[in-house]
Design a protein around this motif. Structure first.
Motif, short mmCIF file in Angstrom:
data_model
loop_
_atom_site.label_atom_id
_atom_site.label_comp_id
_atom_site.label_asym_id
_atom_site.label_seq_id
_atom_site.Cartn_x
_atom_site.Cartn_y
_atom_site.Cartn_z
N PHE A 81 0.84 -1.17 -0.09
CA PHE A 81 -0.23 -0.06 0.10
C PHE A 81 1.08 1.30 0.05
O PHE A 81 1.67 1.50 0.71
CB PHE A 81 -0.95 -0.04 1.17
CG PHE A 81 -1.86 -0.88 1.28
CD1 PHE A 81 -3.25 -0.96 0.59
CD2 PHE A 81 -1.60 -2.36 1.64
CE1 PHE A 81 -4.25 -1.66 0.66
CE2 PHE A 81 -2.59 -3.03 1.91
CZ PHE A 81 -3.84 -3.18 1.24
N ASN A 82 1.04 2.12 -1.00
CA ASN A 82 1.53 3.14 -1.05
C ASN A 82 1.32 4.26 -0.26
O ASN A 82 1.97 5.40 -0.07
CB ASN A 82 1.62 3.68 -2.61
CG ASN A 82 2.25 2.69 -3.51
OD1 ASN A 82 3.34 2.23 -2.86
ND2 ASN A 82 2.08 2.41 -4.67
N LYS A 83 -0.05 4.26 0.31
CA LYS A 83 -0.67 5.51 0.99
C LYS A 83 -1.51 4.60 1.98
O LYS A 83 -2.03 3.58 2.05
CB LYS A 83 -1.77 6.01 0.27
CG LYS A 83 -2.02 7.63 0.40
CD LYS A 83 -2.67 8.10 -0.62
CE LYS A 83 -3.49 9.26 -0.02
NZ LYS A 83 -4.33 9.66 -0.89
N TYR A 84 -1.47 5.24 3.29
CA TYR A 84 -2.13 4.64 4.50
C TYR A 84 -3.55 4.89 4.37
O TYR A 84 -3.88 6.08 4.84
CB TYR A 84 -1.59 5.26 5.65
CG TYR A 84 -2.31 4.68 7.05
CD1 TYR A 84 -2.30 3.56 7.09
CD2 TYR A 84 -2.86 5.62 8.05
CE1 TYR A 84 -2.64 2.78 8.47
CE2 TYR A 84 -3.31 4.88 8.99
CZ TYR A 84 -3.45 3.77 9.33
OH TYR A 84 -4.03 3.22 10.42
N GLN A 85 -4.41 4.10 4.04
CA GLN A 85 -5.89 4.09 4.04
C GLN A 85 -6.31 3.24 4.71
O GLN A 85 -6.83 1.98 4.34
CB GLN A 85 -6.38 4.07 2.27
CG GLN A 85 -5.82 5.21 1.67
CD GLN A 85 -6.23 4.97 0.14
OE1 GLN A 85 -6.14 3.72 -0.24
NE2 GLN A 85 -6.20 5.95 -0.42
N PRO A 86 -6.72 3.50 6.12
CA PRO A 86 -7.19 2.36 7.07
C PRO A 86 -8.30 1.57 6.63
O PRO A 86 -8.36 0.25 6.71
CB PRO A 86 -7.55 2.90 8.30
CG PRO A 86 -6.79 4.47 8.31
CD PRO A 86 -6.79 4.81 6.63
N LEU A 87 -9.32 2.23 6.05
CA LEU A 87 -10.61 1.37 5.82
C LEU A 87 -10.11 0.44 4.63
O LEU A 87 -10.68 -0.72 4.66
CB LEU A 87 -11.73 2.24 5.26
CG LEU A 87 -13.03 1.59 5.12
CD1 LEU A 87 -13.42 0.97 6.52
CD2 LEU A 87 -13.94 2.61 4.91
#
Length: 70
Positions: free
Chosen positions: A4-10
């Motif tokens: 995951f290149n970005k932290y997107q919790p959902l």
């Protein structure tokens, strides 16, 4: 291993719940493993790992809980 290149919790919570066990990497947060549909705390976890694991597992719990009738 999913990256995951970005932290997107959902998005990460949905991925962990769907694929049930494996490993993933979150850019800026590090490598994690998950088993039985929840994230597992790394042996030598720092504060950032602990916060991430707790947040993702909390979201997974909310997704599994039955929705309240209004």
């Amino acid at each position: 291993m999913r990256i995951f290149n970005k932290y997107q919790p959902l998005l990460i919570a949905k991925y962990v719940k769907t694929f049930f066990s494996g490993r993933l990497y979150i850019h800026g947060r590090g490598a994690f493993s998950y088993a039985k549909g929840i994230m597992v705390m790394p042996e030598h976890a720092d504060e950032r790992h602990r916060i991430t694991v707790h947040e993702i597992n909390r979201l997974i719990g909310k997704m599994q809980a039955p929705a309240e009738a209004v």
